[in-house]
Write a protein that holds these residues in place. Structure first.
Motif, PDB file in Angstrom:
ATOM      1  N   SER A 189      -5.003   5.783 -10.203  1.00 12.52           N
ATOM      2  CA  SER A 189      -5.237   4.625  -9.341  1.00 12.52           C
ATOM      3  C   SER A 189      -5.950   3.498 -10.074  1.00 12.52           C
ATOM      4  O   SER A 189      -5.714   2.317  -9.795  1.00 12.52           O
ATOM      5  N   MET A 215       0.828  -1.204   0.000  1.00 16.51           N
ATOM      6  CA  MET A 215       0.000   0.000   0.000  1.00 16.51           C
ATOM      7  C   MET A 215       0.860   1.252   0.000  1.00 16.51           C
ATOM      8  O   MET A 215       0.493   2.278  -0.591  1.00 16.51           O
ATOM      9  N   ASN A 261       0.426   4.089  -2.748  1.00 17.49           N
ATOM     10  CA  ASN A 261       0.206   5.498  -2.415  1.00 17.49           C
ATOM     11  C   ASN A 261       1.278   6.385  -3.033  1.00 17.49           C
ATOM     12  O   ASN A 261       0.989   7.502  -3.489  1.00 17.49           O
ATOM     13  N   HIS A 262       2.506   5.892  -3.060  1.00 22.01           N
ATOM     14  CA  HIS A 262       3.592   6.653  -3.676  1.00 22.01           C
ATOM     15  C   HIS A 262       3.327   6.846  -5.160  1.00 22.01           C
ATOM     16  O   HIS A 262       3.571   7.931  -5.722  1.00 22.01           O
TER      17      HIS A 262
END
Length: 271
Positions: free
Chosen positions: A162, A149, A153-154
């Protein structure tokens, strides 16, 4: 996802498809056997493998990608280098499969953001030469999910859509054989992340260890050779399909394609 390793040293089939015409024909054969896309890689990521330079990687993969695209085949590129990914996309590849999850090359996530190319982010801790020195986890599945995760997120912060991110729990990468089985037993923890999930178990060592022959008379069990692990790979495909995985990455697609059809048919009955 059928595998075309244009390498001399991959763990399963290194050297078999090293010249472009042979590799292209192998990719065509994989599609005929049921592969929906073909993953072309020019750098081995087996445990202990040393890195090659970018020019050599390009020399290996670009002619193969061009040849497969000319045949109308959907191609992904297996690379940790943004420069290779860019040229692969220019040659017609449609997906980046980065086993480092965007961590090996600081330019990779920016490239995925600019080009809007779908990208596979695999759970990854270190390069192949030393990755098996990094197999300690406080809580295996929770730690992998948390680290994956973080990579996700990075990527989003770098501008990657996404909706174009695929996740891979990284079987065999900074994981022992026993840890691989634990990951497979908890694939729901990864499908719950609500991103397409790629499972890449094909012919890996932990399958060979499971299938070891104890009757060799040598005093220790003989690990099953890589080309004798395809039936076990198809069994993993069945489990992955039942768990809701998006795709499996395999060396021999026929049995896995059949396994997916079986699971899909059963799912119809369960509705």
């Amino acid at each position: 996802m059928g595998v075309v390793n244009v390498t001399p040293d991959s763990f399963s089939d290194g050297g078999k498809w090293l010249d472009a015409p042979t590799a292209i024909q192998h990719g065509i054969d994989l599609v005929a056997e049921g592969a929906d896309l073909v993953d072309v890689g020019g750098e081995s990521t087996r445990p202990g493998a040393a890195r090659i330079d970018g020019d050599e990687e390009l020399r290996r993969v670009i002619p193969v990608i061009e040849g497969l695209v000319a045949e109308g085949i959907t191609v992904s590129v297996d690379t940790m280098r943004a420069s290779t990914a860019q040229q692969a996309l220019d040659a017609g590849a449609v997906l980046i499969n980065d086993v480092s999850g965007g961590r090996a090359d600081s330019e990779m996530l920016g490239l995925a953001a600019r080009t809007h190319a779908p990208i596979v982010l695999m759970h990854w801790r270190e390069h192949s030469a030393v990755m098996q020195n990094h197999t300690h986890y406080d809580d295996l599945v929770d730690d992998i999910v948390r680290e994956l995760m973080g990579q996700l997120n990075h990527a989003v912060l770098a501008g990657v859509d996404s909706g174009r991110i695929i996740l891979d729990p990284g079987l065999g990468f900074s994981k022992t054989g026993a840890q691989n089985w634990t990951v497979l037993a908890h694939l729901d923890a990864f499908t719950e992340l609500r991103h397409p999930l790629l499972v890449a178990a094909s012919r890996k060592r932990f399958l060979g260890e499971l299938l070891s022959d104890p009757s060799t008379g040598s005093g220790h069990a003989e690990i099953r050779p890589t080309d004798g692990r395809d039936d076990a790979t198809a069994a993993i495909t069945t489990l992955a399909a039942q768990a809701g995985a998006w795709c499996v990455r395999v060396h021999e697609p026929a049995a896995s394609a059949d396994a997916v059809r079986v699971v899909a048919r059963l799912a119809q009955e369960a509705q």
